[in-house]
Write a protein that holds these residues in place. Sequence first.
Motif, PDB file in Angstrom:
ATOM      1  N   ASN A  97     -11.525   1.061  -2.357  1.00  0.00           N
ATOM      2  CA  ASN A  97     -10.164   0.950  -2.160  1.00  0.00           C
ATOM      3  C   ASN A  97      -9.522  -0.434  -2.535  1.00  0.00           C
ATOM      4  OD1 ASN A  97     -10.006   3.684  -1.335  1.00  0.00           O
ATOM      5  ND2 ASN A  97     -10.487   3.206   0.798  1.00  0.00           N
ATOM      6  N   ARG A 154      -2.772   4.904 -11.711  1.00  0.00           N
ATOM      7  CA  ARG A 154      -4.062   4.275 -11.693  1.00  0.00           C
ATOM      8  C   ARG A 154      -5.103   5.133 -12.188  1.00  0.00           C
ATOM      9  NH1 ARG A 154      -5.332   3.955  -5.755  1.00  0.00           N
ATOM     10  NH2 ARG A 154      -6.697   2.391  -6.386  1.00  0.00           N
ATOM     11  N   TRP A 177      -4.017  -4.789  -3.619  1.00  0.00           N
ATOM     12  CA  TRP A 177      -3.024  -5.750  -4.467  1.00  0.00           C
ATOM     13  C   TRP A 177      -2.739  -7.085  -3.889  1.00  0.00           C
ATOM     14  CZ3 TRP A 177       0.009  -1.656  -7.883  1.00  0.00           C
ATOM     15  CH2 TRP A 177      -0.836  -0.829  -8.451  1.00  0.00           C
ATOM     16  N   LEU A 184      -1.448   3.027  -2.347  1.00  0.00           N
ATOM     17  CA  LEU A 184      -3.010   2.256  -2.120  1.00  0.00           C
ATOM     18  C   LEU A 184      -3.400   2.919  -0.578  1.00  0.00           C
ATOM     19  CD1 LEU A 184      -2.474  -1.099  -3.291  1.00  0.00           C
ATOM     20  CD2 LEU A 184      -3.072   1.133  -4.581  1.00  0.00           C
ATOM     21  N   GLN A 200       0.813  -1.226   0.062  1.00  0.00           N
ATOM     22  CA  GLN A 200       0.003  -0.026   0.176  1.00  0.00           C
ATOM     23  C   GLN A 200       0.703   1.313   0.078  1.00  0.00           C
ATOM     24  OE1 GLN A 200      -2.168  -1.153   3.595  1.00  0.00           O
ATOM     25  NE2 GLN A 200      -3.744  -2.048   2.553  1.00  0.00           N
TER      26      GLN A 200
END
Length: 259
Positions: free
Chosen positions: A98, A185, A101, A90, A85
């Motif tokens: 949210n 992103r 990954w 992230l 993150q």
Amino acid sequence: MNDKERDEPSRDGAEIEEGPDSVRRGLLKMAGAVAALTLAPGVTVFARDLVLKGQHKAKGPVRYGLLIDARACKTGCDACVRACQDYNGLSHDPGPDNAQWIRKVTITDEKTGFTRSFPVMCQHCAHGACVDVCPTGASFRRPDGIVLVDKHRCIGCRYCLMACPYKARSFVGRVVKDQRPWAPRGKGTAEGCTMCVERVEAGKLPACVAACQKAGHKAMMFGNLHDPKSAIAVRLSEVATTTIRADLGMAPGVHYRGI
């Protein structure tokens, strides 16, 4: 046990030239003439041809992968998750909007109550369903086995999200601010674990693996599965391992021990 499936070259999805999406694909073809596009200040996405054919192409017989020892993975530890993150920008909030990954999951034997906790991320399959169902070729597998999403080609259809049996893909449904230059992103695109490809190409470990080692657990190994002298290949030849949903025949690049 260790998967011995032979890898095959990735199979790109055929482009569809009819319908409203053809306009966007036409623009993407024009964009392919340049090496990279800038989505926001400091955020650059390399064109797919550069990744596959240029300086970012891995040389030699390489298949990058992971070995995760669930026996050494500590329940309650989320060092790998937080590292991912932090590195990729992230959110730490596990809310529905949210992405994660990489996530920690816990399995329990209903008969004995025995539990295991271990991380799950994109399995970087040799024959990934995400690649097979993608109508534009946005989901693709590099020659070194790392599966990525080409943000230029992704039209946000979310087929890969539905096809992935590991729930490893997510969808960017809103504008994301403060992006990392190496982890763009874009709103309306799919995304997932990149195995920290830019770190790998710089000779470093993926962020999750480095964090696990720093925490002293040593539950994660990374390396070239095709190099018989690599630490991960040697370890795989010594111990019994498995892959999640091996019955699907997708030949994941992530192996597990103790599950």
